[in-house]
Design a protein around this motif. Sequence first.
Motif, PDB file in Angstrom:
ATOM      1  N   ILE A   1       4.053  17.127 -23.365  1.00 53.42           N
ATOM      2  CA  ILE A   1       3.898  15.684 -23.241  1.00 53.42           C
ATOM      3  C   ILE A   1       5.275  15.025 -23.283  1.00 53.42           C
ATOM      4  CG2 ILE A   1       2.903  13.634 -24.310  1.00 53.42           C
ATOM      5  CD1 ILE A   1       0.707  15.391 -25.446  1.00 53.42           C
ATOM      6  N   HIS A   2       5.518  14.137 -22.355  1.00 56.12           N
ATOM      7  CA  HIS A   2       6.717  13.303 -22.391  1.00 56.12           C
ATOM      8  C   HIS A   2       6.251  11.848 -22.377  1.00 56.12           C
ATOM      9  CE1 HIS A   2       9.175  16.846 -21.364  1.00 56.12           C
ATOM     10  NE2 HIS A   2       8.232  17.146 -20.502  1.00 56.12           N
ATOM     11  N   ASP A   3       7.198  10.949 -22.218  1.00 52.32           N
ATOM     12  CA  ASP A   3       6.799   9.541 -22.235  1.00 52.32           C
ATOM     13  C   ASP A   3       7.876   8.726 -21.530  1.00 52.32           C
ATOM     14  OD1 ASP A   3       5.049   7.468 -24.363  1.00 52.32           O
ATOM     15  OD2 ASP A   3       6.802   6.718 -23.309  1.00 52.32           O
TER      16      ASP A   3
ATOM     17  N   ASN B   1      16.078  19.318 -25.635  1.00 55.08           N
ATOM     18  CA  ASN B   1      16.939  18.290 -25.055  1.00 55.08           C
ATOM     19  C   ASN B   1      16.210  16.941 -24.891  1.00 55.08           C
ATOM     20  OD1 ASN B   1      19.381  17.479 -24.212  1.00 55.08           O
ATOM     21  ND2 ASN B   1      19.218  18.336 -22.151  1.00 55.08           N
ATOM     22  N   HIS B   2      15.291  16.673 -25.768  1.00 58.51           N
ATOM     23  CA  HIS B   2      14.498  15.442 -25.699  1.00 58.51           C
ATOM     24  C   HIS B   2      15.393  14.210 -25.552  1.00 58.51           C
ATOM     25  CE1 HIS B   2      11.705  12.315 -26.835  1.00 58.51           C
ATOM     26  NE2 HIS B   2      12.185  12.178 -28.052  1.00 58.51           N
ATOM     27  N   SER B   3      16.444  14.128 -26.356  1.00 55.84           N
ATOM     28  CA  SER B   3      17.260  12.916 -26.306  1.00 55.84           C
ATOM     29  C   SER B   3      18.114  12.850 -25.045  1.00 55.84           C
ATOM     30  CB  SER B   3      18.126  12.795 -27.559  1.00 55.84           C
ATOM     31  OG  SER B   3      19.034  13.865 -27.636  1.00 55.84           O
ATOM     32  N   GLY B   4      18.177  13.946 -24.316  1.00 58.74           N
ATOM     33  CA  GLY B   4      18.918  13.906 -23.056  1.00 58.74           C
ATOM     34  C   GLY B   4      18.017  13.552 -21.887  1.00 58.74           C
ATOM     35  N   MET B   5      16.738  13.438 -22.150  1.00 57.39           N
ATOM     36  CA  MET B   5      15.774  13.216 -21.069  1.00 57.39           C
ATOM     37  C   MET B   5      15.677  11.720 -20.793  1.00 57.39           C
ATOM     38  SD  MET B   5      12.112  15.000 -20.836  1.00 57.39           S
ATOM     39  CE  MET B   5      10.945  14.507 -19.577  1.00 57.39           C
ATOM     40  N   ARG B   6      16.771  11.159 -20.362  1.00 57.58           N
ATOM     41  CA  ARG B   6      16.794   9.723 -20.128  1.00 57.58           C
ATOM     42  C   ARG B   6      17.508   9.436 -18.824  1.00 57.58           C
ATOM     43  NH1 ARG B   6      20.815   9.802 -25.003  1.00 57.58           N
ATOM     44  NH2 ARG B   6      22.809   9.798 -23.929  1.00 57.58           N
TER      45      ARG B   6
ATOM     46  N   ALA C   1      10.166   9.053 -24.645  1.00 55.91           N
ATOM     47  CA  ALA C   1       9.858   8.598 -25.999  1.00 55.91           C
ATOM     48  C   ALA C   1       8.821   9.477 -26.689  1.00 55.91           C
ATOM     49  CB  ALA C   1       9.376   7.156 -25.978  1.00 55.91           C
ATOM     50  N   GLU C   2       8.545  10.645 -26.135  1.00 55.88           N
ATOM     51  CA  GLU C   2       7.659  11.542 -26.878  1.00 55.88           C
ATOM     52  C   GLU C   2       8.417  12.844 -27.050  1.00 55.88           C
ATOM     53  OE1 GLU C   2       4.291  10.877 -28.107  1.00 55.88           O
ATOM     54  OE2 GLU C   2       5.130  12.550 -29.251  1.00 55.88           O
ATOM     55  N   TYR C   3       8.572  13.245 -28.305  1.00 59.21           N
ATOM     56  CA  TYR C   3       9.392  14.413 -28.597  1.00 59.21           C
ATOM     57  C   TYR C   3       8.920  15.616 -27.785  1.00 59.21           C
ATOM     58  CZ  TYR C   3      11.370  18.355 -30.986  1.00 59.21           C
ATOM     59  OH  TYR C   3      12.017  19.526 -31.245  1.00 59.21           O
ATOM     60  N   CYS C   4       9.862  16.254 -27.085  1.00 55.51           N
ATOM     61  CA  CYS C   4       9.461  17.287 -26.137  1.00 55.51           C
ATOM     62  C   CYS C   4      10.319  18.534 -26.230  1.00 55.51           C
ATOM     63  CB  CYS C   4       9.503  16.731 -24.718  1.00 55.51           C
ATOM     64  SG  CYS C   4      11.113  16.070 -24.278  1.00 55.51           S
TER      65      CYS C   4
HETATM   66 CU    CU Z   1      11.005  13.913 -24.623  1.00 57.89          CU
END
Ligand code: CU
Lengths: 555, 336
Positions: free
Chosen positions: B142-144, B185-190, B179-182
């Motif tokens: 899940i991502h967001d 590299n979650h914080s790079g997914m922008r 905005a959904e922990y994944c």
């Molecule tokens: Cu994420």
Amino acid sequence: MEEFEIPKQPGSNYLNAEYGLKSWLLTKDHKRIALLYLGAISFFFFIGSLYAMAIRLELLTPQGDLMQSSTYNKTFTQHGIIMVFFFLIPSIPATLGNFLIPMMIGAKDLAFPRINLLSWYIYMIGGVITIYALLAGGVDTGWTFYVPYSTTFSNSYVIATGLGIFINGFSSILTGLNFIVTIHTMRAPGMTWFRMPLFVWAHYATSLIMILGTPVVAITILLVALERLAHIGIFDPAAGGDPVLFQHLFWFYSHPAVYIMVLPAMGVVSELIANFSRKNIFGYKFVAFSSLAIAVLGFLVWGHHLFVASQSVYAGMIFSFLSFTVAIPSAIKVFNWTATLYKGSISYDTPMLYGLGFIGLFTIGGLTGMFLASLATDVHLSDTYFVVAHFHYIMVGGTLLAYLGGLHYWWPKISGRMYPEGWGRFSALIVFVGFNLTFSPQFLLGYMGMPRRYHTYPAELVSWQVLHVLSTAGASILGVGLMIPLVYLAWSLRYGRIAEANPWHLPGLEWQTASPPPTENFLTTPIVTHEAYEFAPPEHKEVVGKFERQQPAET
Amino acid sequence: MQSWLPVPESASTLSGDVDALYFYIWGVTIFFTLLISVVVIFFVIRYRRRNPFEIPRPIEGSHKLETLWSVIPLLIAITFFVWGAKLYFAQYKPAQNAIEVYVVGKQWMWKFQHATGQREINELHVPVGRKVKLIMTTEDVIHDVFVPAFRIKADVVAGKYTTEWFEATKPGTYNFFCAEYCGMNHSGMRGYVVVMEPTEYENWLSGNAGQTSPAAAGRNLFESLGCISCHGANAEGGRGPALLGVYGSKVVLNNNSSVTADEGYIRESILNPQAKLVTGFGPIMPSFQGQISEEQLLDVVAYIKSLSTTKPEQATAKPAPSATPSTGAKPSATPK
Ligand SMILES: [Cu+2]
Ligand code: HEM
Ligand SMILES: [Cu+2]
């Protein structure tokens, strides 16, 4: 018998009745078990705090410079798991609750002393397994274990950690069960339901949640493990499952669990506010029943964690509405505590400072819940630092402060020694300032868009970094503020002034016996003839200058 | 770039409304926090213990006050609820006549595909003043998609399509975040949403033209996956039903219930055909689960949508304003 006469010191108390490690590890005394818990949760709190410091240090700068992303993810996950499952949930019930519930209702022990000891062992086994998982390589799913990340994609020790939490859950269930049975069956003669201190009511409500909610999270964790090991497909859409089902199950427990964390704290605060202003609590029944209302309504609002998780709009509306209704009992408590102060005789002792701090911080924590329960604002705020700030205001500003307040309040009873009052007040102030500086910037960060669980953030957003620096500065102050009691409480065990049986001059039953109490709590079973917090019978005029109140009837 | 208030840039038609509600709740929050604090501090000073032996007169409580301080907060909370719910409805109502962009999240990048074929990674170009609807799914966890400047956020969930929409009001470049922990590299997914003036946007589109549109790619897949053997070379029907005009129409199922064929329904028809059988047809369509990637699936969906002459919003009576127009894939066991 004069009310505040110190009872005759019995020959021995629960601390010196027996010596040796074995006498502790095999004890059935609820007071000793409470101390076993106290030691264990303090240890976990310490570990959890180390993780917190690592998180705050890493966020000082937008880049990742202290650790790698995978390490950071483990850090916040392990911080959350340890703090929630191994500190906050057991904190007040298993230590103060365990110690005081029998004493407050005039019982010799809990209903099932052996089960009480068993619950501590279960807790320890869960804890050891979890610590093993952390040492073996850690876990990186977040304390929420969302699937399919936790079932399929994470390469960390999900099952071992899950097992630790699963086992730990049974200790909560057993504690809850023990409290409920104790409160129903072990009250001293004359201790009617509405004479019970509100601390006991709060624990009764908490215990209901513990036994009704915890099995659900246990099953949920089990399903995650089965899915991970055997791929049963319950959460996997490719096999006909649904990942959002996990979130429903998880929050069905974990929303009530937030009340497991805060209700006992509310119970402590009711004691602090009433006793340190020498007043009966304003609206006793409203405060008592609001705990039950929270326990019941708390089971109906889990969907507010899924407003952006593809839940239908209509379900969202229902959950939003119910979330607002569950906030009302909390508001009632705050107003009643405030009204209790009116025309009281308010002392500024350390426990009261914590109690007053709780009222302020819990008010902010609860009101910021409104932003999250309101659908449109939650869409923006969900999964941002606003949520982080919200629940820390309640769980640190609320539960931790109440826990510290309670620990200071009952410290003379527990240890037989007084803590140093000056240091107590000083550190309470530091904690309050440090706490606010840590978490208030996070409300702003959240609305500005900073998502939670982020290792790095865009460097061009200078205002974000400024707020993070403030927050880390606050955390350092908070850290110092928490170290001070650790030192002086330990110091007081040896050097503190010897405590009287009733150092605060209070009517509660736990004060009508020696400090520290004898193993059987009371030398003779107390007979209760007055209401809780009855400093002066109602017909008495305001009295200044000497204690007017007599023990009403002969016992 | 930022106003003096600690709020992110306000750049969509709804962001101002969300801010208004936010400030309203802050107003109430600050009022009550101050009220409680001032009263507590006043009492604490006024009624401080002056004599170690004093015992104040007990006060029992007051039903009037209890009612007052239950009812007033409840009424205020209801205003939060009503306002928040109304706005939420607007946030999630399926957008009419919107530019549609397909979004696929995967660890740890975002892939966007425009109906006209342009593909982008971690960047999304859109025109100002037009509604843009994101039709989103994920290849893994899940991502967001969270765009603070637009005050929108919605999870992308495996097994279904979720949607969100916005209408940008100011050209500019805006951050978006997962905005959904994944995972790692979650914080790079922008990335960035680039909002452009319409002419600029047209230029951007034509500068990036020449990529196959999703519908055309879907058409090719329709052949290569063998759909034509049942549904006909031009989807005119055969052993399977005709797919012309299906999207947006009401499909009658063999149990006589009917569903509106939206993206989610088409997705389910391909991955789990037995879940809902069109009336008059047997369960002969094989499942394409595992044989088709999320992006390919979106292409096929786009192709089937392109076969509809009518616009879905006009064809259907009133689609439920659901965050998930799809029912998701929630079948009972799939017979093999
Ligand atoms: Cu994420
Ligand atoms: C009274 C004690 C409360 C506690 C202990 C508490 C605790 C928490 C915690 C731990 C979370 C975050 C969970 C996570 O995502 O990791 C949370 C989120 C939330 N809280 Fe509270 N809360 C309390 C009161 C309230 C109240 C009174 C409301 C509103 C009526 C509220 C509404 C929410 C909502 C809607 C979220 C979800 C936010 C999101 O993720 O979008 N809470 N709370
Ligand atoms: Cu909740």
